[in-house]
Scaffold this motif. Structure first.
Motif, PDB file in Angstrom:
ATOM      1  N   VAL A  40       0.854  -1.187   0.000  1.00 28.18           N
ATOM      2  CA  VAL A  40       0.000   0.000   0.000  1.00 28.18           C
ATOM      3  C   VAL A  40       0.889   1.236   0.000  1.00 28.18           C
ATOM      4  O   VAL A  40       1.847   1.326   0.776  1.00 28.18           O
ATOM      5  CB  VAL A  40      -0.928   0.036   1.244  1.00 28.18           C
ATOM      6  N   ASP A  41       0.590   2.178  -0.861  1.00 28.90           N
ATOM      7  CA  ASP A  41       1.342   3.435  -0.902  1.00 28.90           C
ATOM      8  C   ASP A  41       1.002   4.302   0.306  1.00 28.90           C
ATOM      9  O   ASP A  41      -0.103   4.207   0.858  1.00 28.90           O
ATOM     10  CB  ASP A  41       1.020   4.224  -2.167  1.00 28.90           C
ATOM     11  N   ILE A  42       1.937   5.145   0.671  1.00 26.75           N
ATOM     12  CA  ILE A  42       1.677   6.167   1.675  1.00 26.75           C
ATOM     13  C   ILE A  42       1.419   7.476   0.938  1.00 26.75           C
ATOM     14  O   ILE A  42       2.254   7.938   0.168  1.00 26.75           O
ATOM     15  CB  ILE A  42       2.869   6.335   2.630  1.00 26.75           C
ATOM     16  N   THR A  43       0.260   8.043   1.171  1.00 26.54           N
ATOM     17  CA  THR A  43      -0.080   9.295   0.503  1.00 26.54           C
ATOM     18  C   THR A  43       0.747  10.429   1.074  1.00 26.54           C
ATOM     19  O   THR A  43       0.825  10.612   2.286  1.00 26.54           O
ATOM     20  CB  THR A  43      -1.573   9.614   0.689  1.00 26.54           C
ATOM     21  N   LYS A  44       1.395  11.183   0.209  1.00 20.96           N
ATOM     22  CA  LYS A  44       2.119  12.375   0.651  1.00 20.96           C
ATOM     23  C   LYS A  44       1.081  13.455   0.922  1.00 20.96           C
ATOM     24  O   LYS A  44       0.339  13.862   0.024  1.00 20.96           O
ATOM     25  CB  LYS A  44       3.101  12.843  -0.430  1.00 20.96           C
ATOM     26  N   ASP A  45       1.009  13.921   2.167  1.00 16.59           N
ATOM     27  CA  ASP A  45      -0.023  14.899   2.490  1.00 16.59           C
ATOM     28  C   ASP A  45       0.404  16.333   2.190  1.00 16.59           C
ATOM     29  O   ASP A  45      -0.410  17.258   2.249  1.00 16.59           O
ATOM     30  CB  ASP A  45      -0.451  14.776   3.950  1.00 16.59           C
ATOM     31  N   ASN A  46       1.709  16.527   1.856  1.00 21.14           N
ATOM     32  CA  ASN A  46       2.213  17.858   1.505  1.00 21.14           C
ATOM     33  C   ASN A  46       1.931  18.906   2.588  1.00 21.14           C
ATOM     34  O   ASN A  46       1.824  20.091   2.300  1.00 21.14           O
ATOM     35  CB  ASN A  46       1.616  18.333   0.170  1.00 21.14           C
ATOM     36  N   LYS A  47       1.788  18.447   3.816  1.00 25.23           N
ATOM     37  CA  LYS A  47       1.580  19.378   4.927  1.00 25.23           C
ATOM     38  C   LYS A  47       2.851  20.181   5.166  1.00 25.23           C
ATOM     39  O   LYS A  47       3.957  19.651   5.081  1.00 25.23           O
ATOM     40  CB  LYS A  47       1.201  18.594   6.193  1.00 25.23           C
ATOM     41  N   GLU A  48       2.691  21.450   5.471  1.00 28.11           N
ATOM     42  CA  GLU A  48       3.848  22.308   5.690  1.00 28.11           C
ATOM     43  C   GLU A  48       4.638  21.840   6.912  1.00 28.11           C
ATOM     44  O   GLU A  48       4.065  21.529   7.961  1.00 28.11           O
ATOM     45  CB  GLU A  48       3.393  23.752   5.910  1.00 28.11           C
ATOM     46  N   ILE A 109       7.646  17.100  22.484  1.00 26.43           N
ATOM     47  CA  ILE A 109       7.616  17.851  21.234  1.00 26.43           C
ATOM     48  C   ILE A 109       7.448  16.870  20.083  1.00 26.43           C
ATOM     49  O   ILE A 109       8.290  15.991  19.878  1.00 26.43           O
ATOM     50  CB  ILE A 109       8.913  18.660  21.055  1.00 26.43           C
ATOM     51  N   ALA A 110       6.383  17.003  19.350  1.00 23.38           N
ATOM     52  CA  ALA A 110       6.108  16.082  18.252  1.00 23.38           C
ATOM     53  C   ALA A 110       7.045  16.344  17.080  1.00 23.38           C
ATOM     54  O   ALA A 110       7.435  17.487  16.833  1.00 23.38           O
ATOM     55  CB  ALA A 110       4.661  16.233  17.797  1.00 23.38           C
ATOM     56  N   PRO A 111       7.431  15.307  16.342  1.00 24.52           N
ATOM     57  CA  PRO A 111       8.248  15.517  15.137  1.00 24.52           C
ATOM     58  C   PRO A 111       7.461  16.266  14.068  1.00 24.52           C
ATOM     59  O   PRO A 111       6.278  16.009  13.865  1.00 24.52           O
ATOM     60  CB  PRO A 111       8.578  14.094  14.666  1.00 24.52           C
ATOM     61  N   GLU A 112       8.126  17.190  13.408  1.00 27.65           N
ATOM     62  CA  GLU A 112       7.520  17.889  12.279  1.00 27.65           C
ATOM     63  C   GLU A 112       7.760  17.140  10.972  1.00 27.65           C
ATOM     64  O   GLU A 112       6.952  17.195  10.054  1.00 27.65           O
ATOM     65  CB  GLU A 112       8.095  19.303  12.157  1.00 27.65           C
ATOM     66  N   GLY A 113       8.924  16.476  10.913  1.00 26.33           N
ATOM     67  CA  GLY A 113       9.271  15.806   9.668  1.00 26.33           C
ATOM     68  C   GLY A 113      10.061  14.539   9.904  1.00 26.33           C
ATOM     69  O   GLY A 113      10.556  14.283  11.010  1.00 26.33           O
ATOM     70  N   VAL A 114      10.193  13.743   8.854  1.00 29.41           N
ATOM     71  CA  VAL A 114      10.930  12.490   8.929  1.00 29.41           C
ATOM     72  C   VAL A 114      11.601  12.244   7.584  1.00 29.41           C
ATOM     73  O   VAL A 114      11.014  12.520   6.530  1.00 29.41           O
ATOM     74  CB  VAL A 114       9.989  11.321   9.300  1.00 29.41           C
ATOM     75  N   SER A 239       6.726  15.399   5.599  1.00 28.06           N
ATOM     76  CA  SER A 239       5.980  15.764   6.798  1.00 28.06           C
ATOM     77  C   SER A 239       5.680  14.485   7.583  1.00 28.06           C
ATOM     78  O   SER A 239       5.422  13.427   7.002  1.00 28.06           O
ATOM     79  CB  SER A 239       4.690  16.498   6.438  1.00 28.06           C
ATOM     80  N   PHE A 240       5.729  14.587   8.890  1.00 24.96           N
ATOM     81  CA  PHE A 240       5.684  13.392   9.732  1.00 24.96           C
ATOM     82  C   PHE A 240       4.351  12.664   9.613  1.00 24.96           C
ATOM     83  O   PHE A 240       3.279  13.250   9.744  1.00 24.96           O
ATOM     84  CB  PHE A 240       5.929  13.768  11.189  1.00 24.96           C
ATOM     85  N   GLN A 241       4.463  11.362   9.351  1.00 25.57           N
ATOM     86  CA  GLN A 241       3.332  10.447   9.425  1.00 25.57           C
ATOM     87  C   GLN A 241       3.806   9.199  10.152  1.00 25.57           C
ATOM     88  O   GLN A 241       4.902   8.703   9.885  1.00 25.57           O
ATOM     89  CB  GLN A 241       2.822  10.058   8.029  1.00 25.57           C
ATOM     90  N   GLU A 242       2.995   8.695  11.046  1.00 22.34           N
ATOM     91  CA  GLU A 242       3.413   7.547  11.844  1.00 22.34           C
ATOM     92  C   GLU A 242       3.551   6.283  11.007  1.00 22.34           C
ATOM     93  O   GLU A 242       4.171   5.310  11.439  1.00 22.34           O
ATOM     94  CB  GLU A 242       2.438   7.339  13.006  1.00 22.34           C
ATOM     95  N   ALA A 243       3.024   6.303   9.792  1.00 24.68           N
ATOM     96  CA  ALA A 243       3.167   5.144   8.911  1.00 24.68           C
ATOM     97  C   ALA A 243       4.635   4.827   8.653  1.00 24.68           C
ATOM     98  O   ALA A 243       5.005   3.665   8.486  1.00 24.68           O
ATOM     99  CB  ALA A 243       2.442   5.406   7.585  1.00 24.68           C
ATOM    100  N   TYR A 244       5.482   5.874   8.611  1.00 27.45           N
ATOM    101  CA  TYR A 244       6.908   5.653   8.345  1.00 27.45           C
ATOM    102  C   TYR A 244       7.599   4.922   9.503  1.00 27.45           C
ATOM    103  O   TYR A 244       8.691   4.378   9.329  1.00 27.45           O
ATOM    104  CB  TYR A 244       7.608   6.992   8.103  1.00 27.45           C
ATOM    105  N   HIS A 301      11.681  19.617  15.057  1.00 29.57           N
ATOM    106  CA  HIS A 301      12.071  18.280  15.501  1.00 29.57           C
ATOM    107  C   HIS A 301      11.928  17.325  14.324  1.00 29.57           C
ATOM    108  O   HIS A 301      10.859  17.200  13.737  1.00 29.57           O
ATOM    109  CB  HIS A 301      11.157  17.867  16.672  1.00 29.57           C
ATOM    110  N   LEU A 302      13.030  16.653  13.951  1.00 31.37           N
ATOM    111  CA  LEU A 302      13.028  15.698  12.849  1.00 31.37           C
ATOM    112  C   LEU A 302      13.452  14.319  13.334  1.00 31.37           C
ATOM    113  O   LEU A 302      14.182  14.196  14.328  1.00 31.37           O
ATOM    114  CB  LEU A 302      13.990  16.144  11.738  1.00 31.37           C
ATOM    115  N   LEU A 303      13.031  13.294  12.620  1.00 33.75           N
ATOM    116  CA  LEU A 303      13.496  11.925  12.848  1.00 33.75           C
ATOM    117  C   LEU A 303      14.265  11.477  11.610  1.00 33.75           C
ATOM    118  O   LEU A 303      13.737  11.529  10.495  1.00 33.75           O
ATOM    119  CB  LEU A 303      12.315  10.984  13.111  1.00 33.75           C
ATOM    120  N   LEU A 304      15.518  11.034  11.821  1.00 35.03           N
ATOM    121  CA  LEU A 304      16.373  10.641  10.699  1.00 35.03           C
ATOM    122  C   LEU A 304      16.797   9.181  10.873  1.00 35.03           C
ATOM    123  O   LEU A 304      17.041   8.723  11.992  1.00 35.03           O
ATOM    124  CB  LEU A 304      17.597  11.559  10.628  1.00 35.03           C
TER     125      LEU A 304
END
Length: 361
Positions: A40-48, A109-114, A239-244, A301-304
């Motif tokens: 299943v693809d993960i939809t890119k939500d393009n959230k800022e 602090i929630a991650p903004e991006g991944v 943009s952060f999604q828990e699916a990743y 806050h990013l997750l790498l």
């Protein structure tokens, strides 16, 4: 990849084909069911991906980030990693210890991006194998690391900092000039040209804007290794999604924003020093005083992604990290005293042979 495009809102997504849980698959950049192979693809939500104003407070919370999350706290190395509510992980990803305590996660602090994992487990293991083979001074028994199967995928927390800086400075600028004079050398008079330096005081203001100064927010990764990991390509941040995170670990940040910003200012200072040096000019330079003001400071806050492996050799713990985006491998390893002595002995023997040939003939 399946043509299904689904927005993932849960950190556990059941397979629409068989009902088993799906995991994020780096090779597909989407979700895959390990049971039936459905994708299943993960939809890119393009959230800022937002930058937040830095006010040195660590009490900025997001209750959604903590909801249905638990923290594994290692009793051996004190490492903390974030897992979802149904994850059955029972060992520390940093040292492998089974002595862990699972607790409900506090708000944070929630991650903004991944940056999603791009490198598969197989590619990470292959990179480790090549890394081991390249270490000539490693003990021969270290080759057993090639059979290591405890390679874990971990998202490491990072803070990025932006700032507009204005630095007042005082400095000394040195310009070279040359004089000709005569002097007596071995009873003979010679004309020589000598270099001298003319110094003068200068002052001014140097301005520089910084964007995305990257500081890792972990106290559990090996500093000497993470600094060699080289930079990630932040243009690939999603943009952060828990699916990743499904099927992977995420370390909880354990540096405060102020600690991270202090490290960021040290990085900025190096660039500011170079900028002042270029602005002042001259052949030589001495910075006598500078004071920097930081304006419009923001963070996110990013997750790498990093693949992590660890192994014990003669009761000492060693680590190997693989950049989950670029594949770069860094690690520490024991050195074989016998191999080092043989190398030194070989150089000494070669030097003696050359000396013998030169003196003999």
């Amino acid at each position: 990849m399946s043509e299904e495009l689904l927005q993932i809102d849960s950190d556990q997504f059941p397979c629409p084909a068989c009902g088993a849980f799906m995991v994020y698959a780096p090779s597909k950049q989407g979700l895959r069911c390990d049971y039936c192979g459905h994708e299943v693809d993960i939809t890119k939500d393009n959230k800022e991906i937002k930058e937040h104003s830095l006010n040195m407070k660590d009490d900025i919370v997001n209750h959604q980030w903590a909801e249905d999350k638990r923290v594994i706290k290692c009793e051996s190395c004190s490492g903390e990693s974030v897992i979802s509510g149904t994850d059955l992980t029972s060992e520390c990803v940093f040292c492998g210890s089974a002595h862990v305590v699972v607790e409900k996660m506090d708000e944070g602090i929630a991650p903004e991006g991944v940056v999603p994992f791009m490198l598969t487990l197989e590619a990470a293991k292959d990179g480790i194998n090549k890394w081991v083979s390249s270490k000539f001074y490693a003990p021969s028994s270290l080759k057993e690391l090639k059979r290591l199967d405890t390679v874990k995928s971990v998202y490491i927390p990072y803070f990025t900092y932006d700032a507009n800086t204005s630095t007042f400075y005082t400095a000394r600028r040195g310009d070279h000039y040359y004089v000709t004079r005569t002097k007596v050398v071995d009873g003979k008079t010679k004309t020589v040209r000598e270099r001298r330096t003319r110094w003068r005081s200068v002052e001014g203001v140097y301005k520089e804007a910084f964007d995305d100064v990257l500081i890792h927010a972990s106290k559990k990764v090996e500093e000497s290794l993470i600094s060699k990991m080289k930079s990630f390509d932040l243009s690939k941040v999603e943009s952060f999604q828990e699916a990743y995170l499904i099927g992977h670990h995420a370390e909880r940040y354990n540096k405060s924003l102020s600690e991270g910003f202090q490290e960021a200012t040290e990085v900025m200072d190096q660039s500011i020093y170079s900028g002042i040096r270029n602005q002042v000019g001259g052949d030589e330079f001495r910075l006598t005083h500078h004071q920097t003001n930081y304006g419009k400071t923001t963070y996110k806050h990013l997750l790498l992604p990093i693949w992590m492996a660890h192994y014990t050799y003669k009761e000492n713990l060693f680590h190997v990290y693989v950049n989950g985006q670029t594949g770069r491998v860094v690690g520490d390893y024991p050195k074989s005293v016998w191999k080092i002595l043989l190398t030194v002995g070989g150089f000494i023997a070669l030097a003696l042979l050359i000396y013998f040939i030169l003196t003999r003939f």
